[in-house]
Scaffold this active site. Structure first.
Site, short mmCIF file in Angstrom:
data_model
loop_
_atom_site.label_atom_id
_atom_site.label_comp_id
_atom_site.label_asym_id
_atom_site.label_seq_id
_atom_site.Cartn_x
_atom_site.Cartn_y
_atom_site.Cartn_z
N GLU A 48 0.77 -0.98 0.45
CA GLU A 48 0.05 -0.15 0.14
C GLU A 48 0.61 1.20 0.33
OE1 GLU A 48 -2.50 2.36 3.39
OE2 GLU A 48 -2.15 0.35 3.92
N ASP A 52 0.58 3.86 -3.04
CA ASP A 52 0.46 5.11 -2.98
C ASP A 52 1.40 6.34 -2.93
OD1 ASP A 52 -1.32 7.83 -1.40
OD2 ASP A 52 0.97 7.82 -0.39
N ASP A 121 -6.73 0.82 0.57
CA ASP A 121 -6.44 0.43 0.58
C ASP A 121 -5.76 -0.70 -0.68
OD1 ASP A 121 -5.56 1.97 3.33
OD2 ASP A 121 -6.13 0.19 4.48
N GLU A 124 -4.83 0.56 -3.48
CA GLU A 124 -3.17 1.25 -3.76
C GLU A 124 -2.05 -0.24 -3.07
OE1 GLU A 124 -3.21 5.75 -2.52
OE2 GLU A 124 -2.92 3.84 -0.02
#
Length: 228
Positions: A48, A52, A121, A124
């Site tokens: 994640e 991101d 979440d 990502e």
């Protein structure tokens, strides 16, 4: 050791075949499952984190190229609307990402697979998995296909309340939001509100804060009314 799920349908949706399916196993492993497991299981948190960073880079680059006349402030605001929790969770919920989740029993019975924060979440973490398996070019395809193929539609959430307020003022209507319910413990509250125009109820919204719930309700009302 996790037993891999059948990801063929997901790969079809993504338009990408994974060489190493274990990347997907990790991308869908919530920390609650990893903490409960008797064996050493890695959660999706690192994926994640990677996803991101890639999401911010690719989205920034695409918006910079797509909108040459927008200022830095306008581009920042547009990017924020695209990568916010609501937008990303709506995409992954529609695509059924939650069905592949490895959750603890507690998270499972508390409907964790439909929780916006977890669904966000997953956008990502799966992006991180795509990057690790196929590189930056495949990661860019993922973002363009799932998020950037409809920038105008996906970016309205950020300004939903102000857009609806402007509409109400132009039409001579009074806009307000009625709190329907507040559920859950203090650390995991869920607020439910409904947007009203001249006391006529339109769409509902839920969220971890009252403000977020109002934003969702406004966004859904905008879509219902067909406001551009």
């Amino acid at each position: 050791m996790l037993k891999s799920k059948d990801y063929s349908r997901l790969e079809e949706i993504l338009g990408y075949q994974f060489k190493d399916k274990s990347h997907l196993d990790t991308a869908f492993t919530h920390k609650s499952y990893a903490n409960e497991s008797a064996e050493k299981v890695v959660s999706y948190e690192r994926y994640e984190y990677l996803g991101d960073a890639i999401l911010e880079y690719v989205t920034s680059k695409e918006l910079f190229e797509e909108y040459p006349d927008k200022t830095e402030g306008e581009l920042t605001k547009l990017r924020a609307s695209l990568v916010c929790e609501y937008t990303l969770s709506q995409i992954t919920q529609k695509l059924g990402f939650g069905d592949y989740l490895y959750l603890s029993h507690g998270e499972e019975i508390n409907d964790g697979k439909n929780r916006p924060s977890i669904l966000c979440d997953l956008f990502e973490s799966v992006l991180g998995a795509v990057y690790l398996d196929g590189g930056l070019e495949e990661a860019e395809k993922y973002i363009k296909k799932l998020l950037l193929s409809d920038i105008e539609s996906n970016s309205t959430f950020y300004d939903a309340k102000s857009i609806l307020q402007e509409y109400a003022q132009a039409e001579g209507l009074k806009l307000d939001y009625r709190l329907i319910s507040t559920l859950g413990p203090e650390h995991n509250r869920v607020y439910r509100v409904v947007a009203r125009l001249n006391k006529e109820e339109y769409e509902e919204g839920t969220g971890p804060t009252k403000k977020m719930a109002e934003q969702v309700a406004a966004h859904e009302t905008i879509k219902r009314l067909g406001i551009e």
